[in-house]
Structures are given as C-alpha cells and as structure tokens.
Design an enzyme around this catalytic site. Structure first.
Site, PDB file in Angstrom:
ATOM      1  N   LYS A 111      32.924 -52.464 -25.260  1.00  0.00           N
ATOM      2  CA  LYS A 111      33.249 -52.245 -23.875  1.00  0.00           C
ATOM      3  C   LYS A 111      34.618 -53.140 -23.439  1.00  0.00           C
ATOM      4  O   LYS A 111      35.240 -52.870 -22.737  1.00  0.00           O
ATOM      5  CB  LYS A 111      32.059 -52.467 -22.766  1.00  0.00           C
ATOM      6  CG  LYS A 111      31.092 -51.112 -23.013  1.00  0.00           C
ATOM      7  CD  LYS A 111      29.989 -50.782 -21.693  1.00  0.00           C
ATOM      8  CE  LYS A 111      29.280 -49.875 -21.794  1.00  0.00           C
ATOM      9  NZ  LYS A 111      28.348 -49.803 -20.952  1.00  0.00           N
ATOM     10  N   LYS A 194      31.246 -39.637 -29.652  1.00  0.00           N
ATOM     11  CA  LYS A 194      30.141 -39.149 -28.721  1.00  0.00           C
ATOM     12  C   LYS A 194      30.767 -38.480 -27.241  1.00  0.00           C
ATOM     13  O   LYS A 194      31.830 -38.900 -27.066  1.00  0.00           O
ATOM     14  CB  LYS A 194      29.198 -40.177 -28.511  1.00  0.00           C
ATOM     15  CG  LYS A 194      28.044 -40.187 -27.736  1.00  0.00           C
ATOM     16  CD  LYS A 194      27.364 -41.312 -27.604  1.00  0.00           C
ATOM     17  CE  LYS A 194      25.693 -40.965 -26.998  1.00  0.00           C
ATOM     18  NZ  LYS A 194      24.842 -42.135 -26.990  1.00  0.00           N
ATOM     19  N   LYS A 197      31.376 -39.570 -20.492  1.00  0.00           N
ATOM     20  CA  LYS A 197      31.864 -39.526 -19.346  1.00  0.00           C
ATOM     21  C   LYS A 197      33.329 -39.946 -18.953  1.00  0.00           C
ATOM     22  O   LYS A 197      33.960 -39.841 -18.105  1.00  0.00           O
ATOM     23  CB  LYS A 197      30.911 -40.235 -18.029  1.00  0.00           C
ATOM     24  CG  LYS A 197      29.700 -39.560 -18.044  1.00  0.00           C
ATOM     25  CD  LYS A 197      28.894 -40.065 -16.850  1.00  0.00           C
ATOM     26  CE  LYS A 197      28.125 -41.283 -17.571  1.00  0.00           C
ATOM     27  NZ  LYS A 197      27.190 -42.104 -16.542  1.00  0.00           N
TER      28      LYS A 197
END
Length: 332
Positions: A111, A194, A197
């Site tokens: 991240k 994957k 969002k």
C-alpha cells in the site's frame, strides 16, 4: 461460545468480489456463530478520505450488509469509530506488538509502495488496530481472505504476548475461517489482478449499486480471448479471464467450477456472457433494490448503527476494564 468479528472499510462502492468473497459467507455463518460485523471507518482514514464521502460510504456499506442478508437484529452491526474500545485497546497493543512484527507485514509495503516515508503512522500500525477490533470482543473466529491471513496471525501473536506478559488468559487466540473458490474474484479488465474498489476503470468491477443495464454492459465488455470456453477445468489454467468469468458464474450459481464447465464448456464467449449476465442480474437485482430502499432513508441506517454501537459497547467495555486492570491503570 463461538464468536465472529469481521469488517469492511467504507472506501468506495462495495463490489462483486467483496460480496462473493466475504459478505455472502458472513450471511451463511449467522446461524452457526454469534456475529459482530463492523464498518471499519477508523481503518479507512489511514489514507486520506473526504469527510462527506466517508459518511456516505459508511451508510452504503451498512446498507449493502443488510441488503445482502445480514440480520442487524440478531447480530451486531455498527461503525468502528462509535466504540471507544477499538482505539483504547489499539494503544495498549501498540505497546505490546514489536516493530519487527510490523516490519514483516507485506500489505503495508504494497500500500505504501515507493513512498513509505510519506505513509501515515496509522497505515503502518493498523494491524494492531485490527487486532484490537477482534480482541475487544474476544472473538474466537475471523473470516479472512488470503491477503488478511498474515494480519490475523499477528493478532494471535499479540494476544499470546499480552497473556504471557501479564500472566493471565485474557484473550483467546482467534482462528481463521478461510473460504474456498469464491474468495478471489478478479478484475473484468485483467484476470491476473484482484477486483478492486481502487482500480481506475469502473468497468473492472461490478459494484453492488450497479443497475441491471450497467451489469450487462460491464459483462459484455469484460476482457476475454478469441477461443470458446474450454470443456475441462484444465483448459482454464492458462486463460485467466476465462477462469475468472467461469468462477464468477460458479459462485453466483453456488456450484463448483467443474459443474460450471459441464454447463457452459465449449460455448463461445458471446453466448456465455449472455448467460452470465442473466445469472448475475437475477442474483444481484434484489440486493440492489433493497440497498436503494435503505439509502433513501439514511435515518433508518443510522438507527441500525446506533443500536449496534450500544450492543458493541456492552460487550467491549468489560474487556477494556479487564485489560486496564491487568496493565495497572487506575480506574477513574
């Protein structure tokens, strides 16, 4: 007593991957476990969130839980920031967990990327908050995807170290519940990534709020290859987009991939996408309609969260009292 804790961040629309990989499984667990479901808004702010959008997204996630079949009367449904125990226990765990443990967390590296020095302390330490989420309720089981398994292992390490440090069996060591083939739904634009969002293209995912027409359009435009679907599972191994669409079909039909291939193997994508669209719309349309109904009445959603908050506090406050006593904090 078997108790589950699980949560979802309110960061943008929930999508088909969230539903098939997590929320649908939670619905099925409601008859077997005492369940605590949480909209983890404190986790969300580890990266910048627009305040107005965060409030909206918190209500949307709550609506999606209820629309998908979570029963907020039978089980506890609330937003994380409304219950002080999460932050209180997280600070204690910040003092129990070791820097070396957090340095091994692969998700922070993913991240933060190349900008680790600019990442928030919250993003770095949020596995400790996740441990606090679970252990504030002495949860015995946690439904997790493979990408969260490492964080659950850290929660077990923290629980064990706390118990050892203070020579008391305060916390259980929570066990993972990892589900099968539907746990990883991939992008409609790239079958090797994957469904997310945060992906730039909205056509990479089917959102829980998408209309029937939008679902049909997204499936029609989903990336495929020129060959028909294979007639055996082995034929999917080198075809990630085909494997993803067959996996979605199987999950929505609640069958395994072998049964799915028996039903649709050999069909051209033009035909299969029509079949998949019909199945997806039939399954998701009632959820979408119920979500719209709930979102048209935000006071109803807020009332559900308030009741859940009261029940969550009733469970977590005695745990915090016990922890504070063991740590040596004076009672106010």
């Amino acid at each position: 007593m078997k108790r589950i804790f699980s949560g979802v961040q309110p960061t943008g629309n929930l999508h088909l991957g969230n539903y098939l990989g997590a929320i649908r499984n939670w619905v099925r667990l409601q008859n077997e476990y005492e369940c605590i479901f949480c909209v983890v808004d404190m986790h969300a702010i580890t990266v910048w969130q627009d305040p107005a959008e965060l409030k909206k997204a918190t209500r949307e996630v709550t609506a999606s839980f209820i629309a998908a079949g979570i029963d907020p009367e039978k089980h506890v449904l609330f937003n994380q920031s409304a219950v002080p125990a999460h932050a209180q226990l997280a600070w204690v765990f910040n003092c129990v967990a070791r820097i070396g443990w957090l340095n091994r967390m692969t998700q922070f590296k993913e991240k933060a990327g190349k900008h680790r020095e600019n990442a928030s302390v919250g993003l770095y330490a949020y596995p400790n908050l996740m441990a606090a989420d679970i252990l504030s309720y002495k949860a015995t089981h946690v439904p997790v995807g493979e990408d969260q398994k490492q964080h659950l292992e850290l929660s077990r390490d923290i629980a064990q170290k706390f118990n050892n440090d203070f020579e008391a069996e305060v916390f259980p060591l929570p066990e993972p519940l990892i589900f099968g083939s539907a746990t990883r739904v991939m992008s409609l634009r790239d079958g090797t990534k994957k469904m997310s969002k945060s992906a730039e293209s909205d056509f990479s995912r089917i959102n829980m709020t998408d209309s029937a027409d939008t679902i049909a359009q997204k499936i029609r435009k989903a990336k495929t290859d020129p060959e028909p679907l294979p007639e055996s599972l082995d034929g999917l191994d080198s075809r990630p987009e085909a494997a993803n669409l067959v996996g979605i079909y199987a999950a929505l039909r609640d069958i395994d991939r072998a049964q799915a291939i028996a039903e649709v193997g050999g069909k051209p994508f033009s035909e299969f996408k029509g079949i998949l669209t019909e199945v997806a719309v039939e399954h998701l349309a009632p959820i979408n309609a119920r979500m719209r109904e709930l979102l048209d009445d935000p006071a109803q959603i807020d009332a559900v969260l308030h009741r859940g908050m009261e029940r969550a506090r009733a469970i977590s406050e005695p745990v915090i009292d016990e922890v504070y006593e063991k740590v040596g904090f004076l009672k106010p």
